[in-house]
Design an enzyme around this catalytic site. Structure first.
Site, PDB file in Angstrom:
ATOM      1  N   ASP A 255      -4.390  -7.705   0.702  1.00 59.88           N
ATOM      2  CA  ASP A 255      -4.783  -9.112   0.592  1.00 59.88           C
ATOM      3  C   ASP A 255      -4.617  -9.882   1.907  1.00 59.88           C
ATOM      4  O   ASP A 255      -3.848  -9.493   2.781  1.00 59.88           O
ATOM      5  CB  ASP A 255      -3.921  -9.767  -0.497  1.00 59.88           C
TER       6      ASP A 255
ATOM      7  N   GLU B 206      -9.707 -16.604 -10.578  1.00 59.94           N
ATOM      8  CA  GLU B 206      -8.411 -17.145 -10.172  1.00 59.94           C
ATOM      9  C   GLU B 206      -8.499 -18.634  -9.837  1.00 59.94           C
ATOM     10  O   GLU B 206      -7.525 -19.374  -9.971  1.00 59.94           O
ATOM     11  CB  GLU B 206      -7.858 -16.368  -8.980  1.00 59.94           C
TER      12      GLU B 206
END
Length: 650
Positions: free
Chosen positions: A403, A458
């Site tokens: 990430d 998200e």
């Protein structure tokens, strides 16, 4: 090359190039034509069924010592192939297990030490530089430009800087509204009035920076690229900002292939949903052994904030909670779970958080036949690469979720490939988050299962950005370039007037069936179940579907679609078929023509919006019907609605 040309082609070429003798390359079905002219400069025109799409697009690359490849070029030779037919196997299939493709190709060799390769498919045009120069070289600039002939609308994923996750809303605007100060990531989709849709993208991006589009306040789109990073500043454990960039794009080898510059041309909106251009243009698989690469579904912890209930332990980032996720995955045939942020002390992958017993957890998962995928910050992984990978291999991790890269300058583009190689050596699959959008790397390294680069579910935790309209735009735009880790599966659903962004107890916009349909409509060989096991366990009918739905597909048929409004798609996995539909905030009636089915009788398990789904978005109804290839189903979608069916042979 075909010797006979349609009359419309001859007229168009005479109109556009009365003063020149262009080299002409035609698609196998004669729908697309590229006219290439070489004089003081090199430029090309693209014509679709007699209509000029872009005119006199210049091609040039400046390398060190002010050498411009493409300025006053001298053609040394050309090699033309009028119809190349290929069958490409997809090791991790998203649309098709086998892709049948045809294209025409021209390879133009110049005395200045470079080549230009053009390809024309029935639904795309692409070109690339190939240089044949000795030693290293710097690329100072590359001229890539798209000269549209009218002020069309465009779906424009606007960016603010080169430090970006490329999670964008696709803004619908006129080309002329895009000033030189405004720019976007890729892909962007141009809506030709009365004509096709044209997507601008790139493919086979390696050892080079990513391409961006910028406006001109007119009908031309120019390009820009991030320069080579010279100085950086690190914020916390994850963000490394480029504070000083070079005035050149790449420091690379003089003998190499450069990325493809791509225009995907779709006569119908449904064509965008079946297009494989970016995958086809990428370098072939570089891994010898791929037997360990396994697609599947994943129980994900972070979106639902580890909110589980009805248990006799404190829920959170701890061993007991993740054992519960493993039990849930094992019970429902979910192949994997993710350990997202919190399992290690940020900044040190070898320092495990209190309450986490990794050896016990991995042993338990192995016993339950569930794979574990740890989440990591890219910079921490890079700093501790060898010991961290050794540790993951020792534990028995099946992959990594990496990430916060947030960049696509040359160094960072190379990081993606370097990590995929290192991961493959230890039989680790990869999911990239905080990343740029796909350029086909998953074909070259099939252990790249999916990636973010998408404004996904998200965002519901902190904004109202992810609307049903956004949801039905993504399959035609972002997903055109490759799988997207949108992370669907919300069981808290709301109509527009009822939606609230809540970080630890999130909900989605649109209906329950809108969420279920994403598992058919959204391509991701690692497909997430974003909500809590406790929520899913309350929803037995939904879990019956979610446990069965595949993550990869052998065959795809786009049945009906309109960008930003709705889509209806059928996909096959083995001898089962799945059909999904979604709409924006407008309610709709659609027809499912089941002629895609083979002969025989089938049972359709159907999930449809309930009668009150326009008020309570969680309202749905599950029914079963007998269907065959002659069946026609009339379906009704609520505002923000969806519809999905699992069709099995009797």
């Amino acid at each position: 090359m075909k010797q006979l040309r349609p009359l419309w082609l001859l007229i168009a070429l005479m109109t556009s190039w009365a003063w020149a003798k262009p080299m002409v390359l035609t698609s196998p079905n004669d729908a697309l034509v590229v006219s290439i002219e070489m004089g003081e400069t090199i430029h090309y025109t693209v014509i679709h069924r007699g209509t000029i799409l872009v005119k006199e697009n210049p091609i040039a690359m400046t390398i060190e010592s002010d050498v411009v490849l493409g300025r006053k070029p001298h053609l040394k030779g050309s090699h033309l192939r009028s119809r190349v037919t290929e069958t490409v196997e997809s090791l991790v299939p998203t649309k098709f297990a086998q892709i049948e493709t045809e294209y025409s190709e021209a390879e133009l060799t110049f005395t200045e030490g470079f080549k230009l390769v053009f390809r024309v498919y029935d639904d795309a045009v692409a070109y690339r530089f190939i240089t044949e120069l000795a030693g290293p070289m710097k690329v100072i600039s590359e001229q890539v430009q798209f000269n549209f002939i009218a002020d069309h609308h465009i779906y424009f994923p606007e960016e603010e800087s080169y430090l970006t996750h490329q999670e964008r809303i696709f803004k619908y605007m006129k080309l002329s509204e895009i000033t030189p100060q405004r720019f976007s990531s890729l892909p962007a989709l141009v809506d030709i009035e009365g004509g096709p849709k044209v997507a601008i993208a790139e493919a086979d991006l390696r050892d080079y920076p990513g391409m961006y589009l910028e406006g001109t306040s007119g009908t031309t789109l120019k390009t820009r690229f991030p320069g080579v990073a010279l100085e950086e500043h690190q914020d916390r454990d994850r963000t490394v900002r480029v504070t000083k960039a070079a005035d050149y794009l790449a420091d690379t080898q003089g003998a190499r292939k450069f990325p493809w510059r791509v225009m995907i041309v779709a006569e119908k909106d449904t064509d965008l949903l079946e297009n494989n251009t970016i995958f086809l243009l990428a370098e072939e698989n570089q891994l010898e052994d791929t037997s360990w690469i396994k697609p599947g579904k994943i129980a994900w912890d972070w979106w639902n904030a580890c909110n589980i209930w009805g248990v006799d332990f404190r829920a959170g980032v701890n061993t007991e909670t993740y054992k519960h996720y493993i039990d849930f995955a094992s019970e429902h045939g979910i192949e994997y779970i993710i350990l997202d942020e919190g399992w290690y002390v940020l900044g040190d992958l070898l320092n495990i958080s209190e309450g986490m017993d990794m050896e016990e957890l991995f042993a338990y998962a192995k016993q339950k036949n569930v794979g574990i995928i740890p989440w990591v910050v890219w910079k921490t992984l890079d700093d501790q690469l060898e010991p961290a990978l050794d540790q993951f291999e020792k534990w028995g991790a099946v992959g990594l979720k990496i990430d916060f890269m947030q960049r696509d300058d040359q160094w960072m583009v190379n990081y993606y490939e370097r990590i995929l190689k290192a991961a493959a050596e230890r039989k680790l699959m990869v999911d990239y988050h905080g990343c740029y959008t796909p350029r086909g790397l998953r074909r070259t390294y099939p252990n790249l299962m999916t990636r973010e680069g998408v404004k996904g579910l998200e965002n519901c935790k902190w904004s109202a950005d992810v609307t049903p309209e956004h949801d039905v735009t993504l399959p035609f735009t972002r997903m055109l370039t490759g799988p997207m880790d949108f992370t669907p599966g919300a069981m808290h659903n709301a109509q527009e007037r009822n939606f609230i962004d809540r970080f630890t107890r999130p909900m989605s916009q649109g209906t329950r069936c809108h969420q279920l349909a994403m598992y058919v409509l959204y391509e991701s060989p690692w497909q997430m179940l974003a909500d809590s096991p406790s929520m899913y366990e309350k929803e037995e009918e939904c879990m019956e579907f979610l446990g069965a739905v595949p993550a990869v597909w052998d065959e795809t048929h786009a049945l009906d679609a309109q960008v930003g409004d709705y889509l209806l798609v059928a996909r096959r996995s083995g001898d089962e078929w799945y059909v999904g539909a979604m709409t924006d905030w407008s309610p709709r009636h659609l027809t499912v023509d089941c002629s895609f089915l083979p002969e025989g009788s089938f049972t359709a398990q159907i999930y449809q919006d309930g009668l009150n789904a326009d008020q309570c978005a969680e309202d749905y109804k599950m029914i079963r019907e007998s269907v065959s290839s002659e069946t026609s189903l009339n379906i009704k979608l609520a505002p923000g609605g969806g519809w999905v069916a699992r069709i099995t042979p009797n």
